[in-house]
Design a protein around this motif. Structure first.
Motif, PDB file in Angstrom:
ATOM      1  N   GLU A   1       5.017  40.336  42.433  1.00  0.00           N
ATOM      2  CA  GLU A   1       4.777  40.931  41.116  1.00  0.00           C
ATOM      3  C   GLU A   1       4.768  39.670  39.982  1.00  0.00           C
ATOM      4  O   GLU A   1       5.595  39.028  40.055  1.00  0.00           O
ATOM      5  CB  GLU A   1       6.087  41.540  40.884  1.00  0.00           C
ATOM      6  CG  GLU A   1       6.256  43.070  41.363  1.00  0.00           C
ATOM      7  CD  GLU A   1       5.311  43.921  40.836  1.00  0.00           C
ATOM      8  OE1 GLU A   1       4.682  43.861  39.683  1.00  0.00           O
ATOM      9  OE2 GLU A   1       4.690  44.959  41.651  1.00  0.00           O
TER      10      GLU A   1
ATOM     11  N   ASN B   1      12.847  41.081  43.208  1.00  0.00           N
ATOM     12  CA  ASN B   1      14.069  41.028  42.615  1.00  0.00           C
ATOM     13  C   ASN B   1      14.809  42.466  42.861  1.00  0.00           C
ATOM     14  O   ASN B   1      16.104  42.353  43.081  1.00  0.00           O
ATOM     15  CB  ASN B   1      13.731  41.033  40.829  1.00  0.00           C
ATOM     16  CG  ASN B   1      13.503  39.781  40.412  1.00  0.00           C
ATOM     17  OD1 ASN B   1      13.417  38.639  41.031  1.00  0.00           O
ATOM     18  ND2 ASN B   1      13.240  39.916  39.172  1.00  0.00           N
ATOM     19  N   THR B   2      14.086  43.365  43.200  1.00  0.00           N
ATOM     20  CA  THR B   2      14.793  44.829  43.790  1.00  0.00           C
ATOM     21  C   THR B   2      15.259  44.423  44.940  1.00  0.00           C
ATOM     22  O   THR B   2      16.181  44.986  45.284  1.00  0.00           O
ATOM     23  CB  THR B   2      13.503  46.051  43.665  1.00  0.00           C
ATOM     24  OG1 THR B   2      13.009  46.097  42.377  1.00  0.00           O
ATOM     25  CG2 THR B   2      14.448  47.201  44.163  1.00  0.00           C
TER      26      THR B   2
ATOM     27  N   LYS C   1      18.665  42.470  44.433  1.00  0.00           N
ATOM     28  CA  LYS C   1      19.446  43.258  44.011  1.00  0.00           C
ATOM     29  C   LYS C   1      20.140  44.272  44.960  1.00  0.00           C
ATOM     30  O   LYS C   1      21.470  44.377  45.147  1.00  0.00           O
ATOM     31  CB  LYS C   1      19.173  44.310  42.824  1.00  0.00           C
ATOM     32  CG  LYS C   1      18.757  43.368  41.569  1.00  0.00           C
ATOM     33  CD  LYS C   1      18.330  44.149  40.334  1.00  0.00           C
ATOM     34  CE  LYS C   1      18.011  43.715  39.109  1.00  0.00           C
ATOM     35  NZ  LYS C   1      17.383  44.365  38.149  1.00  0.00           N
ATOM     36  N   LEU C   2      19.266  44.689  45.717  1.00  0.00           N
ATOM     37  CA  LEU C   2      20.044  45.686  46.862  1.00  0.00           C
ATOM     38  C   LEU C   2      20.864  44.919  48.004  1.00  0.00           C
ATOM     39  O   LEU C   2      21.695  45.478  48.270  1.00  0.00           O
ATOM     40  CB  LEU C   2      18.737  46.305  47.503  1.00  0.00           C
ATOM     41  CG  LEU C   2      19.067  47.215  48.997  1.00  0.00           C
ATOM     42  CD1 LEU C   2      19.979  48.336  48.472  1.00  0.00           C
ATOM     43  CD2 LEU C   2      17.772  47.734  49.630  1.00  0.00           C
TER      44      LEU C   2
ATOM     45  N   ILE D   1       8.364  46.924  47.503  1.00  0.00           N
ATOM     46  CA  ILE D   1       9.375  46.935  46.113  1.00  0.00           C
ATOM     47  C   ILE D   1       9.133  45.344  45.838  1.00  0.00           C
ATOM     48  O   ILE D   1       8.456  44.582  46.653  1.00  0.00           O
ATOM     49  CB  ILE D   1      10.787  47.089  46.530  1.00  0.00           C
ATOM     50  CG1 ILE D   1      11.183  46.223  47.698  1.00  0.00           C
ATOM     51  CG2 ILE D   1      11.053  48.629  46.999  1.00  0.00           C
ATOM     52  CD1 ILE D   1      12.753  46.171  48.183  1.00  0.00           C
ATOM     53  N   SER D   2       9.536  45.229  44.752  1.00  0.00           N
ATOM     54  CA  SER D   2       9.745  43.735  44.158  1.00  0.00           C
ATOM     55  C   SER D   2      10.568  42.827  44.758  1.00  0.00           C
ATOM     56  O   SER D   2      11.633  43.298  45.528  1.00  0.00           O
ATOM     57  CB  SER D   2       9.443  43.694  42.625  1.00  0.00           C
ATOM     58  OG  SER D   2      10.923  43.936  42.260  1.00  0.00           O
TER      59      SER D   2
ATOM     60  N   GLU E   1       7.457  38.718  37.612  1.00  0.00           N
ATOM     61  CA  GLU E   1       8.612  38.194  38.083  1.00  0.00           C
ATOM     62  C   GLU E   1       8.494  36.759  38.410  1.00  0.00           C
ATOM     63  O   GLU E   1       9.167  35.983  38.048  1.00  0.00           O
ATOM     64  CB  GLU E   1       9.163  39.026  39.421  1.00  0.00           C
ATOM     65  CG  GLU E   1       9.802  40.162  39.185  1.00  0.00           C
ATOM     66  CD  GLU E   1      10.259  41.052  40.591  1.00  0.00           C
ATOM     67  OE1 GLU E   1      10.166  40.213  41.635  1.00  0.00           O
ATOM     68  OE2 GLU E   1      10.843  41.870  40.311  1.00  0.00           O
TER      69      GLU E   1
END
Length: 394
Positions: A196, A14-15, A18-19, A11-12, A199
């Motif tokens: 990424e 940022n993801t 957020k999680l 995953i990135s 990002e």
């Protein structure tokens, strides 16, 4: 190895952030409501230098709400050092544990502010010596240190490298880490962060990374960007490129004495990003193809600006804000703000959208460039862009 890599859920960054943010907010609601909760312990794995620590700091915001400990730099057991003590009255021997000063400060602040989540971030968590391994596992799994429990509103996050190289196609990358046993792995939430470029570029646009760097990388294809942003060293004592090293290169480029001396510049570039990336970047700098921010501000040329690639327009928008702000603060203004505003009328919607996202929507423009923010907001053309941004975000 290829088969193993396919099994990872990449995953990135940022993801991942957020999680962690959403889960922490939910867990805090449960804690404040007095309901039992089993807090999740997230561990971020990635290539070095992709911005995990910086990302966590930005997610938290208030520096009093986070404590960052580099485990690799700590002595064994120093997070909670045992100290022998003899009670004078009873003559009974005791063992007390002196808490690490930074962790103690976080704990005290968390007790004073019990409704706000606080974070203990263990960087390089699996590189500590064997004496610290048990301490780290106790923190990750039980939210406590020897002799010291942490408040319920303190959340522990780990970050480090995997025992095997699962993030790139390099055949041999030795990661000297303490491998986790099966029981421990079953009790943490590993998040595998894949680099990424978009990002990182958005972060670079918002954090004044040198225009030469963001232009050079931003103008490349996606695959080229990834290869430039992370290029491991080909020797044990060599230098490779990471997002962190590209960012640090900005400090050299900001120094005219280094930037204008070919010998010093070459040495500085190679020391930061290695030979392969360094040669490419030096060619870009010395062929006359580099982006000249001041030339566009001092002699406005709409035709020249229109001919720029989207990446170059973005590099200009992000890097020109500082000289525009300085010009507005000076007595002898040269009209940079008006020229900048005129360039914002470009038909390149991608460049405009990314400028509005990285500078306006995030609050960077208002916080770092207040004079420029006020100037732009007095113009109806700019406010039209703000309105369109708000509509698109609905």
């Amino acid at each position: 190895m290829a088969e193993d890599k396919k099994q990872q859920n990449f995953i990135s960054l940022n993801t991942a952030l957020k999680l962690i943010k959403f889960d922490t907010d939910f867990q805090m609601q449960e804690i404040l409501a007095g309901r039992p909760t089993d807090k999740h312990t997230f561990v971020l794995y990635s290539l070095p230098g992709v911005g995990k620590t910086q990302g966590i700091r930005q997610m938290v915001g208030d520096p009093q709400h986070i404590c960052v400990i580099d485990i690799n730099a700590e002595f064994g057991g120093s997070l909670a050092m045992p100290i022998s003590h003899v009670d004078e009255k009873s003559q009974t021997a005791q063992v007390l544990h002196a808490l690490n000063a930074s962790i103690r400060k976080l704990k005290e602040h968390a007790i004073k502010d019990p409704t706000t989540p606080h974070f203990l971030f263990l960087d390089e968590f699996n590189r500590g010596d064997e004496f610290m391994k048990q301490t780290i596992m106790q923190l990750l799994l039980e939210n406590r240190l020897p002799g010291n429990s942490l408040p319920a509103n303190v959340f522990v996050i780990g970050a480090g490298n995997t025992a095997e190289n699962i993030f790139s196609d390099e055949e041999v990358v030795e990661n000297d880490v303490n491998e986790l046993d099966t029981a421990t792995r079953d009790r943490i939430n590993p998040l595998f962060i894949q680099l990424e470029p978009k990002e990182w570029l958005d972060w670079a646009y918002a954090n004044e990374v040198a225009p030469e760097v963001v232009d050079f990388i931003g103008s490349k294809s996606y695959n080229e960007q990834r290869q430039l942003l992370y290029q491991p060293s080909k020797s044990a004592d060599g230098t490779g490129a990471t997002p962190r090293s590209w960012t640090r290169l900005s400090s050299f480029l900001a120094d005219p004495a280094i930037k204008n001396d070919p010998v010093l510049l070459r040495a500085a570039v190679f020391s930061m990003i290695g030979n392969d990336c360094g040669e490419q970047f030096l060619t870009y700098l010395t062929t006359g193809d580099s982006l000249d921010i001041f030339a566009l501000l001092e002699k406005p040329d709409q035709a020249q600006f229109t001919s720029l690639s989207t990446g170059r327009k973005m590099a200009f928008f992000s890097s020109a804000l500082r000289p525009v702000e300085q010009d507005l603060e000076s007595e002898a203004q040269r009209g940079y703000a008006q020229i900048f505003l005129d360039y914002l009328q470009t038909n390149d919607q991608t460049a405009i959208a990314r400028f509005m996202h990285t500078q306006v929507e995030t609050g960077v423009l208002q916080q770092r460039y207040p004079q420029t923010n006020l100037y732009l907001r007095k113009d109806p053309r700019f406010m039209q862009l703000v309105m369109e941004m708000s509509v698109n975000n609905v």
